[in-house]
Design an enzyme around this catalytic site. Structure first.
Site, PDB file in Angstrom:
ATOM      1  N   SER A  12       3.625  -6.651  -0.386  1.00 16.93           N
ATOM      2  CA  SER A  12       2.483  -7.509  -0.723  1.00 16.93           C
ATOM      3  C   SER A  12       1.203  -7.061  -0.033  1.00 16.93           C
ATOM      4  CB  SER A  12       2.793  -8.970  -0.342  1.00 16.93           C
ATOM      5  OG  SER A  12       3.935  -9.427  -1.003  1.00 16.93           O
ATOM      6  N   ARG A  84      -0.606   5.694   4.261  1.00 15.61           N
ATOM      7  CA  ARG A  84      -1.222   6.853   4.916  1.00 15.61           C
ATOM      8  C   ARG A  84      -2.417   6.432   5.754  1.00 15.61           C
ATOM      9  NH1 ARG A  84      -2.653  11.174   0.435  1.00 15.61           N
ATOM     10  NH2 ARG A  84      -3.232  12.487   2.188  1.00 15.61           N
ATOM     11  N   ASN A  97       9.707   5.642   5.755  1.00 18.95           N
ATOM     12  CA  ASN A  97       9.758   5.044   4.427  1.00 18.95           C
ATOM     13  C   ASN A  97      11.100   5.257   3.726  1.00 18.95           C
ATOM     14  OD1 ASN A  97       7.260   3.988   4.802  1.00 18.95           O
ATOM     15  ND2 ASN A  97       6.172   5.398   3.457  1.00 18.95           N
ATOM     16  N   HIS A 177       3.787  14.887  -6.445  1.00 20.14           N
ATOM     17  CA  HIS A 177       2.614  14.071  -6.118  1.00 20.14           C
ATOM     18  C   HIS A 177       2.171  14.412  -4.699  1.00 20.14           C
ATOM     19  CE1 HIS A 177      -0.192  10.809  -6.401  1.00 20.14           C
ATOM     20  NE2 HIS A 177       0.376  10.098  -5.445  1.00 20.14           N
TER      21      HIS A 177
END
Length: 321
Positions: A12, A84, A97, A177
């Site tokens: 969130s 980041r 992560n 990516h």
């Protein structure tokens, strides 16, 4: 009354909150906003519901700290993880992560095994791989948000270069990516006219396009350096919404996303950014472009970068072997 799709947002923060706002405005479905921090999803949900009264949206938004509330979700977008910061690459986030993604994947498997899952958490190509392996979901129902965002940046810079509306620009960015992504000028157009043809007409130069390609590769880093305390969130959220909408409405759009390749482009069991068709069954088809030798070499280099990242976390992934 027809029941709205159930869309769960795991995380969130800035992207999660922006996603909820866009979903509410477009009335794509009812929302579960999850976060581990107590009060944050509940507060944002209340704020967004109040904003919805002004926009005329009847979308329901529930803030929660309990994974059980995602049960039966039609679609899930995952943004949970460390963002980041200046000086960090997407790849610096990998260990922390990965642990977070394993927890999320276990709960998706438990409560929403039929959901269509979009991963945004960086490093993207690794995190979406962890989600697939740890959740056991079908590979056509787990994708990563990458190329839509990278192409949006390429589109903007090309529109500025040629002084045209962004609606006239359609660009293509393949690969991981990260800094080795492959923006393809040959597959990018202004109102259908390929960029190389426009260069021949004298409307730009190879040097200028190369600068734009380099800026696209560093598009996320440029924003991180400017913000100093976080990373991009408006464009990533908008990119994920386009993917979500194609799934929910069976639009069958061809969008560049991190997809699980099983031989396409000569790549096996990796997530790499390629064009895919998204419809009500998830990934309907991987679109294989004909690449030149130079383009293929750049693509392969990008793939190797993804492979190396996967190697660094394979001990953490139980289903790797």
């Amino acid at each position: 009354m027809k029941q709205n799709p159930k869309i769960s947002l795991i995380g969130s923060g800035n992207i999660g909150g922006t996603l909820a706002h866009l979903i509410s405005l477009r009335e794509l479905g009812d929302i579960v906003l999850f976060d581990v921090t107590e009060g944050v999803p509940q507060g944002k949900a209340l704020d967004l519901m109040q904003a919805g009264t002004i926009a005329g949206s009847d979308i329901k938004i529930k803030g929660t700290n309990d994974y059980k509330d995602i049960e039966g979700s039609d679609a899930i977008i995952i943004t949970a993880g460390l963002p980041r910061k200046p000086g960090m690459s997407r790849d610096d986030l990998i260990s922390i992560n990965t642990g977070i993604m394993k927890t999320v994947a276990a709960n998706v498997k438990k409560y929403a095994p039929d959901a269509f899952v979009i991963v945004i958490t960086n490093p993207l190509d690794v995190m979406v791989y962890v989600m697939l392996k740890e959740s056991g979901l079908p590979h056509n129902k787990v994708i990563g948000m990458a190329g839509v965002l990278d192409s949006s940046r390429f589109n903007l810079f090309l529109a500025e270069e040629f002084k045209v509306s962004v609606s006239n620009v359609n660009s293509m960015v393949l690969g991981g990516h990260g800094d080795a992504m492959v923006p393809l000028a040959r597959y990018s157009t202004i109102s259908g006219v390929p960029i190389p043809d426009l260069i021949k007409m004298g409307l730009s130069s190879n040097e200028n396009i190369e600068k734009i390609i380099d800026r696209t590769r560093n598009g996320g880093g440029e924003i991180v350096a400017l913000l100093k305390t976080g990373s991009a969130y408006y464009a990533p959220a908008a990119s994920a919404i386009e993917m979500l909408e194609s799934y929910l409405k069976d639009k069958r759009q061809i969008l560049t996303c991190a997809a699980h390749l099983q031989g396409e482009y000569g790549v096996h069991d990796l997530y790499v950014g390629v064009p895919i068709m998204i419809g009500k069954e998830g990934v309907l088809k991987v679109i294989e472009l004909q690449l030149t030798a130079e383009e293929k070499a750049l693509f392969d280099k990008s793939v190797e970068g993804v492979k190396k990242l996967i190697e660094t976390i394979k001990e953490m992934i139980k289903s790797y072997y």
